[in-house]
Design a protein around this motif. Structure first.
Motif, PDB file in Angstrom:
ATOM      1  N   SER A  19       0.822  -1.199   0.000  1.00 56.31           N
ATOM      2  CA  SER A  19       0.000   0.000   0.000  1.00 56.31           C
ATOM      3  C   SER A  19       0.859   1.254   0.000  1.00 56.31           C
ATOM      4  O   SER A  19       1.775   1.387   0.791  1.00 56.31           O
ATOM      5  CB  SER A  19      -0.905   0.000   1.241  1.00 56.31           C
ATOM      6  OG  SER A  19      -1.648   1.175   1.287  1.00 56.31           O
ATOM      7  N   ARG A  21      -0.978   4.289  -0.226  1.00 57.47           N
ATOM      8  CA  ARG A  21      -2.169   5.112  -0.291  1.00 57.47           C
ATOM      9  C   ARG A  21      -2.035   6.445   0.456  1.00 57.47           C
ATOM     10  O   ARG A  21      -2.451   7.472  -0.019  1.00 57.47           O
ATOM     11  CB  ARG A  21      -3.334   4.318   0.275  1.00 57.47           C
ATOM     12  CG  ARG A  21      -4.631   5.034   0.220  1.00 57.47           C
ATOM     13  CD  ARG A  21      -5.687   4.153   0.766  1.00 57.47           C
ATOM     14  NE  ARG A  21      -6.794   4.204  -0.149  1.00 57.47           N
ATOM     15  CZ  ARG A  21      -7.897   3.557  -0.024  1.00 57.47           C
ATOM     16  NH1 ARG A  21      -8.049   2.743   0.960  1.00 57.47           N
ATOM     17  NH2 ARG A  21      -8.861   3.681  -0.880  1.00 57.47           N
ATOM     18  N   ASP A  31      -4.449  -1.665   4.321  1.00 57.07           N
ATOM     19  CA  ASP A  31      -5.370  -0.679   4.850  1.00 57.07           C
ATOM     20  C   ASP A  31      -6.636  -1.360   5.367  1.00 57.07           C
ATOM     21  O   ASP A  31      -7.240  -2.180   4.676  1.00 57.07           O
ATOM     22  CB  ASP A  31      -5.716   0.326   3.748  1.00 57.07           C
ATOM     23  CG  ASP A  31      -6.518   1.497   4.262  1.00 57.07           C
ATOM     24  OD1 ASP A  31      -6.449   1.790   5.471  1.00 57.07           O
ATOM     25  OD2 ASP A  31      -7.212   2.121   3.437  1.00 57.07           O
ATOM     26  N   THR A  33      -9.628  -0.163   5.906  1.00 56.90           N
ATOM     27  CA  THR A  33     -10.858   0.167   5.169  1.00 56.90           C
ATOM     28  C   THR A  33     -10.963  -0.664   3.895  1.00 56.90           C
ATOM     29  O   THR A  33     -12.049  -1.091   3.523  1.00 56.90           O
ATOM     30  CB  THR A  33     -10.927   1.665   4.829  1.00 56.90           C
ATOM     31  OG1 THR A  33      -9.753   2.044   4.109  1.00 56.90           O
ATOM     32  CG2 THR A  33     -11.067   2.510   6.080  1.00 56.90           C
ATOM     33  N   ASP A  34      -9.837  -0.902   3.245  1.00 53.73           N
ATOM     34  CA  ASP A  34      -9.852  -1.776   2.057  1.00 53.73           C
ATOM     35  C   ASP A  34     -10.253  -3.191   2.440  1.00 53.73           C
ATOM     36  O   ASP A  34     -11.028  -3.834   1.737  1.00 53.73           O
ATOM     37  CB  ASP A  34      -8.482  -1.798   1.385  1.00 53.73           C
ATOM     38  CG  ASP A  34      -8.149  -0.499   0.680  1.00 53.73           C
ATOM     39  OD1 ASP A  34      -9.089   0.284   0.414  1.00 53.73           O
ATOM     40  OD2 ASP A  34      -6.958  -0.265   0.398  1.00 53.73           O
ATOM     41  N   ASP A  37     -14.015  -3.237   3.163  1.00 55.36           N
ATOM     42  CA  ASP A  37     -14.783  -3.160   1.920  1.00 55.36           C
ATOM     43  C   ASP A  37     -14.777  -4.498   1.180  1.00 55.36           C
ATOM     44  O   ASP A  37     -15.798  -4.922   0.645  1.00 55.36           O
ATOM     45  CB  ASP A  37     -14.232  -2.060   1.013  1.00 55.36           C
ATOM     46  CG  ASP A  37     -14.476  -0.667   1.566  1.00 55.36           C
ATOM     47  OD1 ASP A  37     -15.377  -0.523   2.430  1.00 55.36           O
ATOM     48  OD2 ASP A  37     -13.767   0.259   1.141  1.00 55.36           O
ATOM     49  N   GLU A  38     -13.630  -5.161   1.155  1.00 58.48           N
ATOM     50  CA  GLU A  38     -13.531  -6.453   0.478  1.00 58.48           C
ATOM     51  C   GLU A  38     -14.387  -7.512   1.176  1.00 58.48           C
ATOM     52  O   GLU A  38     -15.095  -8.286   0.529  1.00 58.48           O
ATOM     53  CB  GLU A  38     -12.077  -6.908   0.446  1.00 58.48           C
ATOM     54  CG  GLU A  38     -11.869  -8.191  -0.304  1.00 58.48           C
ATOM     55  CD  GLU A  38     -10.406  -8.613  -0.343  1.00 58.48           C
ATOM     56  OE1 GLU A  38     -10.160  -9.775  -0.699  1.00 58.48           O
ATOM     57  OE2 GLU A  38      -9.520  -7.801  -0.010  1.00 58.48           O
TER      58      GLU A  38
END
Length: 118
Positions: A19, A21, A31, A33-34, A37-38
């Protein structure tokens, strides 16, 4: 032509860290948040249902999608498992034609049902 040159150290270091980001900084861990989300997208996926590919009308479609057919098939599978044990213990014949009529009937019943169900 394919380019077989070796990656430079800058290209290697970019691939090595997952990452970049936050402001160009490289992080050892992904991350959160990633990751969230996944996981949410995987949970939200619809369950695969083969009946979505069936025709909308017809006798075969009606039988195949009927809940009673599912239950009946599971019951026949369980009964077949029990019958295999019974057949193994009590049927002394090595050839089906020489077996007692009850063993012949059961074998033919399961064969016909599973051929129909398939």
């Amino acid at each position: 032509m394919a380019d077989f040159r070796r990656q430079t150290s800058e290209e290697e270091s970019e691939d090595a860290w997952p990452s970049t980001r936050h402001g160009g900084q490289k992080h050892l861990f992904p991350d959160t948040t990633d990751m969230k989300d996944e996981i949410r997208s995987k949970i939200a996926k619809r369950e695969y249902d083969v009946s979505k590919f069936y025709k909308k009308s017809g006798a075969a479609q009606f039988i195949a999608t009927h809940p009673s057919f599912d239950k009946l098939t599971l019951m026949v599978i369980a009964l077949n498992a029990v019958w295999i044990a019974v057949d193994t213990d009590w049927n002394k014949s090595s050839v089906l034609l020489l077996a007692a009529p009850v063993f012949q009937f059961a074998e033919h019943f399961f064969c016909i049902y599973f051929a129909f169900e398939w």
